[in-house]
Design a protein around this motif. Structure first.
Motif, PDB file in Angstrom:
ATOM      1  N   VAL A   1     -13.828  57.267 117.905  1.00 38.42           N
ATOM      2  CA  VAL A   1     -14.399  57.370 119.245  1.00 38.42           C
ATOM      3  C   VAL A   1     -13.347  57.851 120.236  1.00 38.42           C
ATOM      4  N   ARG A   2     -12.141  57.298 120.137  1.00 40.63           N
ATOM      5  CA  ARG A   2     -11.069  57.733 121.039  1.00 40.63           C
ATOM      6  C   ARG A   2     -10.774  59.227 120.854  1.00 40.63           C
ATOM      7  N   ALA A   3     -10.802  59.695 119.617  1.00 40.85           N
ATOM      8  CA  ALA A   3     -10.534  61.107 119.359  1.00 40.85           C
ATOM      9  C   ALA A   3     -11.639  61.998 119.917  1.00 40.85           C
ATOM     10  N   VAL A   4     -12.873  61.594 119.728  1.00 39.12           N
ATOM     11  CA  VAL A   4     -13.989  62.386 120.252  1.00 39.12           C
ATOM     12  C   VAL A   4     -13.923  62.423 121.774  1.00 39.12           C
ATOM     13  N   GLU A   5     -13.652  61.285 122.387  1.00 39.74           N
ATOM     14  CA  GLU A   5     -13.559  61.240 123.851  1.00 39.74           C
ATOM     15  C   GLU A   5     -12.397  62.084 124.360  1.00 39.74           C
ATOM     16  N   ARG A   6     -11.299  62.069 123.641  1.00 39.67           N
ATOM     17  CA  ARG A   6     -10.157  62.896 124.071  1.00 39.67           C
ATOM     18  C   ARG A   6     -10.490  64.380 123.933  1.00 39.67           C
ATOM     19  N   ALA A   7     -11.148  64.752 122.846  1.00 39.49           N
ATOM     20  CA  ALA A   7     -11.561  66.152 122.678  1.00 39.49           C
ATOM     21  C   ALA A   7     -12.473  66.582 123.822  1.00 39.49           C
ATOM     22  N   THR A   8     -13.373  65.695 124.218  1.00 38.88           N
ATOM     23  CA  THR A   8     -14.284  65.998 125.324  1.00 38.88           C
ATOM     24  C   THR A   8     -13.509  66.159 126.627  1.00 38.88           C
ATOM     25  N   ALA A   9     -12.612  65.222 126.892  1.00 35.96           N
ATOM     26  CA  ALA A   9     -11.836  65.268 128.138  1.00 35.96           C
ATOM     27  C   ALA A   9     -10.968  66.520 128.208  1.00 35.96           C
ATOM     28  N   GLU A  10     -10.449  66.975 127.067  1.00 30.60           N
ATOM     29  CA  GLU A  10      -9.581  68.147 127.044  1.00 30.60           C
ATOM     30  C   GLU A  10     -10.341  69.446 126.823  1.00 30.60           C
ATOM     31  N   GLY A  11     -11.674  69.356 126.702  1.00 31.25           N
ATOM     32  CA  GLY A  11     -12.488  70.557 126.564  1.00 31.25           C
ATOM     33  C   GLY A  11     -12.285  71.281 125.252  1.00 31.25           C
ATOM     34  N   LEU A  12     -12.046  70.535 124.171  1.00 27.11           N
ATOM     35  CA  LEU A  12     -11.747  71.143 122.877  1.00 27.11           C
ATOM     36  C   LEU A  12     -12.969  71.154 121.966  1.00 27.11           C
ATOM     37  N   PRO A  13     -13.171  72.231 121.224  1.00 32.29           N
ATOM     38  CA  PRO A  13     -14.141  72.181 120.127  1.00 32.29           C
ATOM     39  C   PRO A  13     -13.732  71.085 119.149  1.00 32.29           C
ATOM     40  N   LEU A  14     -14.708  70.425 118.543  1.00 33.23           N
ATOM     41  CA  LEU A  14     -14.426  69.324 117.633  1.00 33.23           C
ATOM     42  C   LEU A  14     -14.913  69.677 116.235  1.00 33.23           C
ATOM     43  N   LEU A  15     -14.000  69.584 115.261  1.00 34.44           N
ATOM     44  CA  LEU A  15     -14.327  69.801 113.865  1.00 34.44           C
ATOM     45  C   LEU A  15     -14.269  68.451 113.159  1.00 34.44           C
ATOM     46  N   ALA A  16     -15.358  68.077 112.508  1.00 38.12           N
ATOM     47  CA  ALA A  16     -15.424  66.801 111.793  1.00 38.12           C
ATOM     48  C   ALA A  16     -15.539  67.070 110.305  1.00 38.12           C
ATOM     49  N   ALA A  17     -14.780  66.300 109.513  1.00 41.44           N
ATOM     50  CA  ALA A  17     -14.797  66.473 108.055  1.00 41.44           C
ATOM     51  C   ALA A  17     -15.009  65.111 107.393  1.00 41.44           C
ATOM     52  N   PRO A  18     -16.241  64.608 107.380  1.00 43.80           N
ATOM     53  CA  PRO A  18     -16.504  63.301 106.771  1.00 43.80           C
ATOM     54  C   PRO A  18     -16.360  63.335 105.255  1.00 43.80           C
ATOM     55  N   SER A  19     -15.966  62.232 104.689  1.00 44.79           N
ATOM     56  CA  SER A  19     -16.017  61.967 103.255  1.00 44.79           C
ATOM     57  C   SER A  19     -15.979  60.456 103.145  1.00 44.79           C
ATOM     58  N   SER A  20     -17.141  59.851 102.944  1.00 42.68           N
ATOM     59  CA  SER A  20     -17.227  58.411 103.143  1.00 42.68           C
ATOM     60  C   SER A  20     -18.393  57.805 102.388  1.00 42.68           C
ATOM     61  N   GLY A  21     -18.183  56.559 101.977  1.00 45.90           N
ATOM     62  CA  GLY A  21     -19.282  55.791 101.409  1.00 45.90           C
ATOM     63  C   GLY A  21     -20.102  55.077 102.452  1.00 45.90           C
ATOM     64  N   GLY A  22     -19.692  55.165 103.729  1.00 45.34           N
ATOM     65  CA  GLY A  22     -20.478  54.560 104.804  1.00 45.34           C
ATOM     66  C   GLY A  22     -19.786  53.353 105.417  1.00 45.34           C
ATOM     67  N   THR A  23     -20.538  52.320 105.681  1.00 45.34           N
ATOM     68  CA  THR A  23     -20.038  51.124 106.349  1.00 45.34           C
ATOM     69  C   THR A  23     -19.069  50.342 105.463  1.00 45.34           C
ATOM     70  N   ARG A  24     -18.030  49.789 106.056  1.00 47.47           N
ATOM     71  CA  ARG A  24     -17.082  48.946 105.323  1.00 47.47           C
ATOM     72  C   ARG A  24     -17.703  47.562 105.117  1.00 47.47           C
ATOM     73  N   MET A  25     -18.037  47.268 103.891  1.00 50.19           N
ATOM     74  CA  MET A  25     -18.779  46.044 103.575  1.00 50.19           C
ATOM     75  C   MET A  25     -17.994  44.783 103.930  1.00 50.19           C
TER      76      MET A  25
END
Length: 504
Positions: A90-114
């Motif tokens: 969330v902090r990274a997304v908000e910083r990208a927004t504040a700095e006006g940067l395009p955001l590239l996301a590369a998920p690789s995840s099993g989902g929620t941490r049980m």
């Protein structure tokens, strides 16, 4: 063989210019009580992987363009998302927004941490909210789904991209196969949760390996981040007609026959010969695709845009435009509005598919919604009537701030044969009906339905490259003019145009 799998740092190294990466990460708050089994699990994961959490974030340049990146690392507790992981995201997304940067996301995840349970589960809402604020700021959000991406990550920030691509052979699905088998007592059906199947079903835009992702992302960003102001035309082009008196008399039926030539250039040729930085997109992103309609990011000269084009080649091969195609078109409209890009629609259709399935899937309603969204779209709009313009399928993409028309293109509520059958109970009067109904480019110009007519010498099929370059040059000039017009002025002019259309 599957695609080469790379970890988060290696992926960032491939995507960004050498030496440009700056990490935004700070040590995460430890969510586990000291001495607990979870604390020991985290410690082992950190020692084994060399990562302190399941995601890394930061910024760099991609072919010289500043961008922000968030990337999951699957080797760290299966890339699972806990509270600290979500906070970093969330902090990274908000910083990208504040700095006006395009955001590239590369998920690789099993989902929620049980190990963290429900409080971790609801973090997906926090991340999705941050992504939506980023998009609401008009900033690009590109997603690269990596093997594997499942669960809440796919069901939140993994599925919100303006453009979404996936790694070849990647397992991508809402329900992890192991969970499915444990709950159902049988394996998950094979080949459903694969990148290739998602692409075939209109859920993602492309399947791209790690070595190709740089080119794909750079090309897309060259369009969505292109300047909108101070543009100048890059090609003079041949002047399109402003006055119906400039057009030599051509019988309507002659134009109709010319428009039906198999070798007439269509939307694909317009992009090939007239556009650059083309990024084809696929489907609605919601599980539907239609070969009769193409969607792409592109630039005509210096002018960036989203292109929605009726594909004459696919339609003539039997894939008439249906409700799914119009829903793909509406995705293009949303993209244009969300990214602040002009929208170009290309009309070239012998008519919508006529079937029981099309009726049950809401063909008429989709035509209506396309009309409604085009009329009220916040983005600048230009339409090119390129060839055949038959019925509601043509009308659905017609309303625009500026409408161009090829010399032998035409527009009619039905094919002339159909109009003849209604009025005369025979198709033998098709040519006569075409003349009476005013379907020609000259008639459309005279009646204010189109603004310019693009010449053909004598027929687009005889000069495909030159003709498409001519259309592209006209589009570039129109788009530059629209981008230089204030939103309120443009919106009012569009309203006035369609409020008074057909009135004396």
């Amino acid at each position: 063989m599957g695609a080469e799998r790379v970890d988060a740092r290696a992926l960032v190294g491939r995507v960004l210019d050498e030496g440009s990466w700056t990490s935004w990460d700070v040590p995460p708050a430890d969510p586990a009580p000291a001495g607990s089994a979870y604390a020991e699990t985290l410690a082992r994961a950190r020692e084994r992987t060399g990562y302190d959490e399941a995601v890394i974030t930061g910024s760099g340049t991609l072919r010289g363009r500043p961008v922000a990146i968030v990337a999951c690392e699957f080797s760290f507790l299966a890339g699972s998302i806990g509270v600290a992981t979500a906070e970093r995201l969330v902090r990274a997304v908000e910083r990208a927004t504040a700095e006006g940067l395009p955001l590239l996301a590369a998920p690789s995840s099993g989902g929620t941490r049980m190990q963290e349970g429900t409080i971790a589960f609801v973090q997906m809402a926090r991340i999705a909210a941050a992504v939506m604020r980023h998009k609401a700021a008009g900033l690009p959000y590109l997603v690269y789904l990596r093997h594997p991406t499942t669960g809440g990550v796919l069901a939140s920030w993994g599925s919100l991209g303006h453009v979404t691509v996936a790694e070849p052979g990647a397992l991508i699905g809402f329900l992890g196969p192991r969970v499915y088998e444990a709950l159902r007592g049988e394996p998950f059906p094979p080949d459903v949760q694969t990148a290739e199947n998602l692409y075939a079903n209109g859920l993602i835009d492309a399947v791209v390996d790690a070595d190709e992702i740089v080119e794909f992302a750079a090309r897309a960003l060259d369009v969505v981040c292109a300047p909108r102001a101070g543009l100048t035309a890059t090609a003079p082009g041949e002047a399109a007609s402003w006055d119906v008196r400039d057009l030599a008399e051509v019988p309507a039926w002659e134009s109709i026959e010319r428009s039906r030539r198999d070798d007439r250039p269509g939307a694909r040729e317009l992009l090939r010969y007239g556009a650059r930085d083309i990024t084809p997109l696929s489907g609605t992103g919601e599980g539907e695709a239609d070969p009769g309609l193409l969607l792409a990011l592109a630039r005509f000269g210096s002018a960036p845009c989203v292109v929605i084009g009726q594909d004459r080649r696919s339609q003539r091969a039997g894939h008439r435009l249906g409700p799914a195609g119009l829903r793909v078109a509406r995705r293009g409209m949303r993209l244009a509005a969300g990214l602040g890009l002009p929208l170009v629609t290309v009309v070239d259709t012998p008519g919508a598919v006529l079937s029981a399935e099309a009726e049950e899937r809401g063909l008429a309603g989709e035509i209506a919604r396309c009309l409604a969204e085009l009329i009220t779209l916040s983005a600048p709009t230009a339409c090119v009537l390129l060839g055949e313009g038959t019925g509601g399928a043509a009308l659905a993409l017609l309303p625009a701030d500026r409408v161009l028309c090829a010399r032998h293109a035409w527009l009619s509520p039905l094919p002339p044969e159909g109009a003849s059958a209604i009025v005369h109970r025979t198709v033998d009067h098709a040519a006569e009906m075409a003349d009476v109904q005013g379907v020609r480019s000259a008639d459309l110009l005279r009646n204010g339905i189109v603004d310019r007519v693009v010449p053909e010498h004598p027929d687009a099929a005889d000069e495909p490259a030159a003709f498409c370059a001519r259309v592209a040059a006209a589009l570039e000039r129109e788009l530059i003019g629209l981008l230089g017009t204030g939103d309120a002025v443009r919106s009012a002019a569009r309203h006035d145009r369609y409020r008074s259309l057909g009135l004396p």
